[in-house]
Scaffold this motif. Structure first.
Motif, PDB file in Angstrom:
ATOM      1  N   ALA A 191       0.832  -1.203   0.000  1.00 53.81           N
ATOM      2  CA  ALA A 191       0.000   0.000   0.000  1.00 53.81           C
ATOM      3  C   ALA A 191       0.871   1.259   0.000  1.00 53.81           C
ATOM      4  O   ALA A 191       0.585   2.237  -0.710  1.00 53.81           O
ATOM      5  CB  ALA A 191      -0.935  -0.008   1.201  1.00 53.81           C
ATOM      6  N   GLN A 192       1.946   1.241   0.793  1.00 52.81           N
ATOM      7  CA  GLN A 192       2.833   2.407   0.820  1.00 52.81           C
ATOM      8  C   GLN A 192       3.503   2.628  -0.530  1.00 52.81           C
ATOM      9  O   GLN A 192       3.618   3.767  -1.005  1.00 52.81           O
ATOM     10  CB  GLN A 192       3.894   2.223   1.907  1.00 52.81           C
ATOM     11  N   GLU A 193       3.925   1.539  -1.160  1.00 52.34           N
ATOM     12  CA  GLU A 193       4.582   1.674  -2.461  1.00 52.34           C
ATOM     13  C   GLU A 193       3.624   2.199  -3.526  1.00 52.34           C
ATOM     14  O   GLU A 193       3.992   3.028  -4.364  1.00 52.34           O
ATOM     15  CB  GLU A 193       5.162   0.319  -2.886  1.00 52.34           C
ATOM     16  N   VAL A 194       2.403   1.726  -3.510  1.00 52.42           N
ATOM     17  CA  VAL A 194       1.421   2.213  -4.488  1.00 52.42           C
ATOM     18  C   VAL A 194       1.131   3.694  -4.257  1.00 52.42           C
ATOM     19  O   VAL A 194       1.025   4.482  -5.207  1.00 52.42           O
ATOM     20  CB  VAL A 194       0.134   1.374  -4.426  1.00 52.42           C
ATOM     21  N   LEU A 195       1.023   4.100  -2.991  1.00 49.07           N
ATOM     22  CA  LEU A 195       0.785   5.510  -2.699  1.00 49.07           C
ATOM     23  C   LEU A 195       1.942   6.386  -3.177  1.00 49.07           C
ATOM     24  O   LEU A 195       1.731   7.484  -3.706  1.00 49.07           O
ATOM     25  CB  LEU A 195       0.567   5.702  -1.199  1.00 49.07           C
ATOM     26  N   ILE A 196       3.166   5.898  -2.983  1.00 44.88           N
ATOM     27  CA  ILE A 196       4.321   6.670  -3.455  1.00 44.88           C
ATOM     28  C   ILE A 196       4.315   6.767  -4.975  1.00 44.88           C
ATOM     29  O   ILE A 196       4.566   7.827  -5.564  1.00 44.88           O
ATOM     30  CB  ILE A 196       5.626   6.031  -2.946  1.00 44.88           C
ATOM     31  N   ALA A 220       2.337   9.791 -11.709  1.00 44.18           N
ATOM     32  CA  ALA A 220       1.401  10.028 -12.807  1.00 44.18           C
ATOM     33  C   ALA A 220       1.001  11.500 -12.916  1.00 44.18           C
ATOM     34  O   ALA A 220       1.141  12.103 -13.994  1.00 44.18           O
ATOM     35  CB  ALA A 220       0.171   9.128 -12.647  1.00 44.18           C
ATOM     36  N   PRO A 221       0.503  12.130 -11.847  1.00 48.37           N
ATOM     37  CA  PRO A 221       0.196  13.566 -11.989  1.00 48.37           C
ATOM     38  C   PRO A 221       1.431  14.421 -12.213  1.00 48.37           C
ATOM     39  O   PRO A 221       1.363  15.441 -12.897  1.00 48.37           O
ATOM     40  CB  PRO A 221      -0.501  13.916 -10.670  1.00 48.37           C
ATOM     41  N   MET A 222       2.596  13.994 -11.649  1.00 46.28           N
ATOM     42  CA  MET A 222       3.815  14.761 -11.892  1.00 46.28           C
ATOM     43  C   MET A 222       4.168  14.769 -13.374  1.00 46.28           C
ATOM     44  O   MET A 222       4.516  15.803 -13.950  1.00 46.28           O
ATOM     45  CB  MET A 222       4.965  14.168 -11.080  1.00 46.28           C
ATOM     46  N   ALA A 223       4.083  13.593 -14.012  1.00 48.50           N
ATOM     47  CA  ALA A 223       4.345  13.529 -15.453  1.00 48.50           C
ATOM     48  C   ALA A 223       3.323  14.347 -16.227  1.00 48.50           C
ATOM     49  O   ALA A 223       3.661  15.034 -17.200  1.00 48.50           O
ATOM     50  CB  ALA A 223       4.330  12.076 -15.916  1.00 48.50           C
ATOM     51  N   CYS A 241      -3.489   8.564 -14.545  1.00 48.63           N
ATOM     52  CA  CYS A 241      -3.458   8.726 -13.091  1.00 48.63           C
ATOM     53  C   CYS A 241      -4.330   7.692 -12.396  1.00 48.63           C
ATOM     54  O   CYS A 241      -4.100   7.364 -11.220  1.00 48.63           O
ATOM     55  CB  CYS A 241      -3.916  10.136 -12.705  1.00 48.63           C
ATOM     56  N   VAL A 242      -5.326   7.190 -13.087  1.00 51.37           N
ATOM     57  CA  VAL A 242      -6.190   6.137 -12.538  1.00 51.37           C
ATOM     58  C   VAL A 242      -5.685   4.764 -12.939  1.00 51.37           C
ATOM     59  O   VAL A 242      -5.726   3.806 -12.151  1.00 51.37           O
ATOM     60  CB  VAL A 242      -7.645   6.350 -13.008  1.00 51.37           C
ATOM     61  N   LEU A 243      -5.194   4.661 -14.171  1.00 49.73           N
ATOM     62  CA  LEU A 243      -4.753   3.358 -14.676  1.00 49.73           C
ATOM     63  C   LEU A 243      -3.503   2.863 -13.962  1.00 49.73           C
ATOM     64  O   LEU A 243      -3.349   1.647 -13.750  1.00 49.73           O
ATOM     65  CB  LEU A 243      -4.483   3.446 -16.179  1.00 49.73           C
TER      66      LEU A 243
END
Length: 711
Positions: A304-309, A314-317, A351-353
């Motif tokens: 969960a922590q890795e997915v959050l990081i 995605a939004p940064m790109a 960002c969702v995918l």
């Protein structure tokens, strides 16, 4: 580089030379290409220049990438010497007996092997999760400067605990899954004096971590970096230095980026520019990611922590791509492949995918999924960089070369990071690439601030010009209003004068004309006729209609010749040879008529003359005309004070001439006759009004009298 800059300026001036200069250039090119159409030659030349420009930009990016890689390797070499160094009592422990075990104490009975440090688990024990024990043997060498000893662990991922001679002396946090995340921290562990032996001390370090497959970045995979032991004072200096480069500097740069991001957002709100919003959000996101601001011990599963990081990327790109496209001017032309709506849909859909795909792959394939997405994001950013440089090159924008170098460095950093994630590079210790990006963000922010400052300066200059223009227009409006008000007053006065003139003409004129025709008394009839003539003259003055000088001379001649003839005096009238089309205002006409009448009356009543010469002359060079009245009479006798302006109406004549900005001179003497010189200015503006209005002037005094007699 100076030659390149001079060529860039000449190219920009060539583009701004205008269509005519471009046409001349096209004709010249066509003459050198054997009659090729000018348009195609110019187009081909422009395309070749743009291709050459792209190659230069690619070369600059390559140089920047090589410089970044060399700089990073040099930093790694300096911070990690290949041999054991003894300096100021500090020893580097580069080999250890390593045993994979989750035991609470070092498992001496389990098999192990000699492990060189730094140890990256992705290479030495792929797929392993849990604890690994590292045992070091060292001799206690007391220092005369600082008797206290300490151990420095540059990096242990994910967490570490230290045992000295079988006793636990330090622990970095939770050693059970989920482990405390200390991958970006160094560890300073003082060694208790009571546990140290004079010889054969055992230093056991237990590291717990995750395999690279269970993290989304190689930096958070299990491993142990260099270990050093020595006097506490020297070890603390090493630890402080490493803490500064790995944490303190990152936090300072993160704070700086946060300030720049907030400033960019404020600037975007003021200027209503979308690309500034994206730059501000990009800068804030990078500050959060690299500022080491996240808590280290979060009671949350590792996946969960890795997915959050990973969610941040995605939004940064998306922000990076949107900033580059917006700064290149893409928002103005959103057509074709780079349609604005399609780009937005793709960027925000990923960002969702991305998190959905990572969850579907499972915790054992997080690194694989993240690598794929990192490659996709990097390709998007590379494409946006290429698009920006292409558009900036075509537009000859001033910041092309600066952005070419800056974006080349960005591309180099992305390439180095992708190579590291793929295992092609090993980056331990100080990562120079982590400090370059904030500096680039700062450089871009400074450029944006400079552009804003110039725009603000231009806007301020335009505002001042606008205020000046508004002031000028206000003054002009006020002047026009005053003129309109004066014109309105003049119109009202003119209307009132016409009304009075009409009343005089219709009422008093009719009665005087009746007296002239019905009176049996010649004296009364003569006085009535003179009063009628004076009334007509006053009516002309009230109506304000100007007339041409030649017509006025004709009227004056008819009246003077008639009056002198009735008195038995011979009159010689001399007019100018040419037809005079100069204007004469009604006021000038009336006052001149009265002066002339007064002069003729004096000749008839007082001069006893038999001959009178009246000469009219126009002096165009001085914009004036003269009337000279000369008789052969007895002259005007001097008064008691020796002046000629006493009696005979001389004072009235001179006063009327002065009102018209002219003069009336009298020359006379007993027995020598009298000469009266009347000089008056001409009025060109009156003639222009006459011609513009198309007004019809009366032809002669005889016509006036015939019109009056018809009443």
């Amino acid at each position: 580089m100076s030659t390149l800059h001079r060529w860039w300026q000449s190219w920009a001036r060539g583009r701004q030379a205008g269509p005519a200069a471009q046409a001349d250039l096209a004709e010249t090119d066509a003459s050198h290409t054997g009659g090729m159409p000018a348009a195609s030659t110019t187009h081909g030349l422009s395309r070749r220049r743009l291709v050459w420009l792209g190659l230069v930009g690619l070369a600059l990016a390559s140089v920047a990438a090589y410089a970044m890689l060399a700089l990073n390797r040099e930093a790694v070499r300096i911070s990690h010497p290949a041999v054991v160094l003894v300096k100021d009592g500090v020893r580097s422990l580069d080999e250890a007996w390593a045993v994979a075990s989750n035991a609470a104490q070092f498992p001496a009975m389990l098999p192990g092997h000699i492990q060189a440090l730094p140890d990256e688990w992705a290479a030495s024990r792929p797929g392993y999760q849990g604890g690994v024990w590292y045992r070091f043997h060292f001799e206690h060498v007391p220092s005369a400067v600082d008797p206290l000893q300490a151990v420095y662990i540059e990096r242990a991922c994910s967490n570490v605990e230290v045992h000295l001679n079988g006793e636990l002396i330090w622990r970095g946090g939770r050693m059970s899954d989920p482990y405390t995340r200390n991958c970006y921290r160094s560890h300073l562990v003082p060694l208790p004096q009571g546990l140290l032996k004079s010889a054969d001390n055992l230093l056991d370090i237990k590291v717990v971590g995750y395999p690279v497959e269970r993290v989304t970045a190689r930096q958070r995979a299990g491993g142990l970096a260099a270990v050093r032991i020595g006097p506490l004072q020297e070890i603390r200096a090493l630890s402080d230095q490493q803490t500064f480069w790995s944490s303190t500097l990152a936090q300072v740069l993160g704070g700086l980026l946060a300030v720049l991001g907030l400033f960019a957002l404020g600037l975007a709100w003021v200027r209503k520019l979308g690309y500034l919003v994206h730059f501000g959000l990009l800068t804030l996101g990078w500050a959060l990611m690299t500022g080491r601001l996240f808590p280290l011990d979060v009671p949350m599963p590792n996946a969960a922590q890795e997915v959050l990081i990973a969610l941040f990327f995605a939004p940064m790109a998306a922000f990076a791509v949107k900033f580059l496209l917006g700064y290149a001017g893409h928002g103005v032309r959103s057509a074709g492949v780079l349609n604005g709506g399609r780009v937005n849909a793709v960027l925000w859909a990923q960002c969702v995918l991305m998190p959905a795909s990572l969850l579907l792959l499972g915790s054992n394939h997080l690194f694989l999924g993240a690598r794929i997405w990192y490659v996709v994001f990097s390709l998007e950013i590379f494409a946006a960089i290429a698009y920006f440089l292409w558009e900036a090159g075509k537009g000859r924008r001033a910041e092309f070369w600066l952005m070419c170098v800056a974006l080349g460095v960005v591309a180099a950093v992305l390439g180095i990071e992708l190579s590291y994630q793929a295992g092609l590079l090993r980056l331990w210790g100080i990562h120079v690439t982590h400090f370059v990006m904030p500096l680039l963000y700062a450089a871009v922010a400074v450029r944006l601030i400079q552009v804003y400052a110039r725009a603000l300066q231009t806007a301020e200059g335009a505002r001042q010009q606008l205020e000046k223009r508004v002031h000028e227009i206000s003054v002009e409006i006020e002047r026009n209003f005053n003129q309109i008000a004066e014109l309105r007053v003049e119109q009202i006065a003119e209307k009132e004068r016409k009304r009075i003139a009409s009343d005089l003409h219709d009422d008093l004129g009719a009665k005087l004309l009746t007296i002239v025709h019905t009176s049996d008394n010649d004296r009364i009839s003569t006085l009535a006729r003179e009063a009628l003539e004076e009334m007509r003259l006053s009516v002309r003055g009230l109506t304000g209609r100007p007339m041409v000088l030649s017509d006025a001379l004709a009227d004056w001649r008819a009246e003077v010749v008639s009056r002198l003839g009735q008195a038995g005096i011979e009159c010689e009238w001399r007019n100018p040879n040419e037809i005079i089309e100069e204007p004469l205002s009604s006021r000038t006409y009336v006052q001149t008529t009265r002066i002339l009448r007064e002069a003729v009356s004096n000749v008839i009543k007082h001069s006893a003359a038999s001959h009178v010469v009246i000469a009219a002359e126009v002096l165009l060079a001085h914009r004036e005309f003269q009337l000279v009245i000369q008789d052969n009479g007895k002259g005007i006798p001097l008064e008691l004070d020796g002046r000629l302006d006493r009696g005979h109406g001389m004072t009235s004549m001179k006063h009327r001439a002065k009102q018209l900005s002219g003069q009336c001179l009298v020359e006379s003497g007993p027995g020598f006759g009298t000469v009266i010189r009347l000089t008056l200015p001409l009025e060109m503006a009156t003639l222009q009004q006459v011609r513009a209005a198309g007004m019809t002037m009366p032809g002669s005094a005889a016509s006036m009298r015939s019109n009056a007699s018809s009443h």
